[in-house]
Scaffold this motif. Structure first.
Motif, PDB file in Angstrom:
ATOM      1  N   GLN A  79       0.825  -1.218   0.000  1.00  0.00           N
ATOM      2  CA  GLN A  79       0.000   0.000   0.000  1.00  0.00           C
ATOM      3  C   GLN A  79       0.856   1.264   0.000  1.00  0.00           C
ATOM      4  O   GLN A  79       0.607   2.188  -0.775  1.00  0.00           O
ATOM      5  CB  GLN A  79      -0.900   0.012   1.242  1.00  0.00           C
ATOM      6  CG  GLN A  79      -1.905  -1.119   1.293  1.00  0.00           C
ATOM      7  CD  GLN A  79      -3.093  -0.854   0.390  1.00  0.00           C
ATOM      8  OE1 GLN A  79      -2.941  -0.576  -0.804  1.00  0.00           O
ATOM      9  NE2 GLN A  79      -4.281  -0.935   0.942  1.00  0.00           N
TER      10      GLN A  79
ATOM     11  N   ASP B 180       9.692  -6.146  -4.693  1.00  0.00           N
ATOM     12  CA  ASP B 180       8.901  -6.896  -3.702  1.00  0.00           C
ATOM     13  C   ASP B 180       9.215  -8.375  -3.861  1.00  0.00           C
ATOM     14  O   ASP B 180       9.648  -8.816  -4.941  1.00  0.00           O
ATOM     15  CB  ASP B 180       7.405  -6.665  -3.922  1.00  0.00           C
ATOM     16  CG  ASP B 180       6.573  -6.884  -2.657  1.00  0.00           C
ATOM     17  OD1 ASP B 180       6.058  -5.896  -2.100  1.00  0.00           O
ATOM     18  OD2 ASP B 180       6.444  -8.046  -2.214  1.00  0.00           O
TER      19      ASP B 180
ATOM     20  N   GLN C 128      17.210  -9.128   5.601  1.00  0.00           N
ATOM     21  CA  GLN C 128      17.325  -9.397   4.152  1.00  0.00           C
ATOM     22  C   GLN C 128      17.485  -8.105   3.361  1.00  0.00           C
ATOM     23  O   GLN C 128      18.345  -7.998   2.483  1.00  0.00           O
ATOM     24  CB  GLN C 128      16.039 -10.057   3.632  1.00  0.00           C
ATOM     25  CG  GLN C 128      15.820 -11.476   4.063  1.00  0.00           C
ATOM     26  CD  GLN C 128      14.386 -11.938   3.708  1.00  0.00           C
ATOM     27  OE1 GLN C 128      13.689 -11.312   2.913  1.00  0.00           O
ATOM     28  NE2 GLN C 128      13.964 -13.020   4.323  1.00  0.00           N
TER      29      GLN C 128
END
Ligand code: A3D
Length: 321
Positions: A13, A34, A102
């Motif tokens: 979002q 992503d 990460q």
């Protein structure tokens, strides 16, 4: 001159809204990253297809591999999970800490010269972890929270006074939790401090207290309304304001989660304080004077942030080593 490159880690979002705003403001080319396949590609293509209508030039792309962020000038991190009703920001700690490890490694390898803005919650602990995991200099890694918390405070005050939001300034210090410290003394309308506005009969102390309380709980108010996630328009706008100050060397004075090395008597901790953001990242931490009450509120907020960072250290003792 080549356009700046803005990498958005997390295409949810906030990430999607960041991409749209970066385009609208022509801040540079945008890469949405992503772990979810297709989402960053789909959102970037959708926004690119809006660009002829909205009238901006920017290359937008999506990536699922960290090579995509190579050479980014600015990295904004929203990767992780947001809150649902009934959850506190600290409930997200375990999951989002792993994500920061990460993401930090990806930034270290592919975008070590970037200015990094962390948005993932619990903010003050996650920005601390992200800096350790990335190994970037502390003045190049900041957290977004104060601009958003101050924007909420400003909006509520403008509404109360029926004046333009542009004329309302407000200040929020401390951690991004319900014990954040909205500074009434340093907030007001066109230079008139809030305590004077109370004396002038523009509002009452009770109403100011209620607005302070609503500001503190502003994130939760939106979570309870949305039910499926947390705020994203205002958080995205706030992070874009910080990125703009860096990319255009505006030297804005903005409340951000910055790394402290003794300022406000605090060491080795990220905390919301006023900073100057310019081409060199965090160029200065501004130490304002606090009265006893404000100091006590800040100390309470510091204790909460320290507790969260302590939990991170327990879960990932080798972080940054
Ligand atoms: P959401 O829409 O769920 O987006 C998060 C994205 O992160 C999703 O697309 C995930 O696929 C992605 N993701 C998860 N793990 C990874 C990973 N390891 N690497 C890359 N991407 C990953 O959430 P959102 O955009 O609404 O919120 C993002 C974060 O911002 C949450 O942690 C919120 O709590 C936080 N937030 C902070 C503020 C502040 O003021 C600090 C305000 C609002 C939200």
């Amino acid at each position: 001159m080549a356009r700046a490159k803005i990498a958005l880690i997390g295409a949810g979002q906030i990430g999607g809204t960041l991409a749209l705003l970066a385009g609208l403001k022509e801040l540079g080319d945008v890469v949405l990253f992503d772990v979810a396949e297709g989402i960053p590609q789909g959102k970037s293509l959708d926004i690119a297809e809006a660009s002829p209508v909205l009238g901006f030039d920017a290359a937008l792309s999506g990536a699922n591999g960290y090579e995509g962020i190579a050479g980014a000038d600015v990295v904004i991190v929203t990767a992780g999970v947001p809150r649902k009703p009934g959850m506190s920001r600290s409930d997200l700690l375990g999951i989002n800490l792993k994500v920061m490890e990460q993401v930090g490694a990806g930034i270290r390898q592919h975008a070590p010269d970037a200015f990094v803005i962390c948005v993932t919650n619990p903010l003050d602990a996650m920005v601390w972890a992200l800096q350790k995991a990335s190994g970037l200099p502390t003045h190049k890694v900041v957290g977004m929270a104060g601009v958003l918390d101050s924007a909420r405070f400003r909006y509520f005050l403008a509404d109360e006074f029926d004046v333009s939001v542009e004329d309302v300034t407000a200040f929020v210090l401390g951690g991004h939790g319900d014990d954040m410290v909205p500074l009434v003394r340093y907030s007001g309308v066109a230079g008139i401090p809030l305590p004077d506005l109370v004396k002038m009969g523009w509002t009452s102390q009770e109403k100011v207290d209620a607005i302070v309380d609503r500001t503190r709980k502003g994130g939760g108010e939106i979570v309870n309304l949305l039910k499926t996630g947390s705020a994203f328009y205002a958080p995205a706008a706030s992070a874009i304001e910080m990125a703009t100050s860096y990319l255009r060397d505006k030297k804005r004075l903005l409340p951000c989660a910055a790394y402290l090395t003794g300022q406000y008597g605090i060491d080795d901790l990220y905390l919301g304080v006023p900073v100057i953001i310019g081409a060199n990242g965090v160029e200065r931490v501004v130490e304002i004077e606090l009265d006893a009450n404000e100091r006590a509120m800040l100390d309470k907020s510091v204790a909460s942030v320290k507790e969260l960072v302590g939990e991170c250290q327990k879960i990932a003792p080798g972080l940054g080593a």
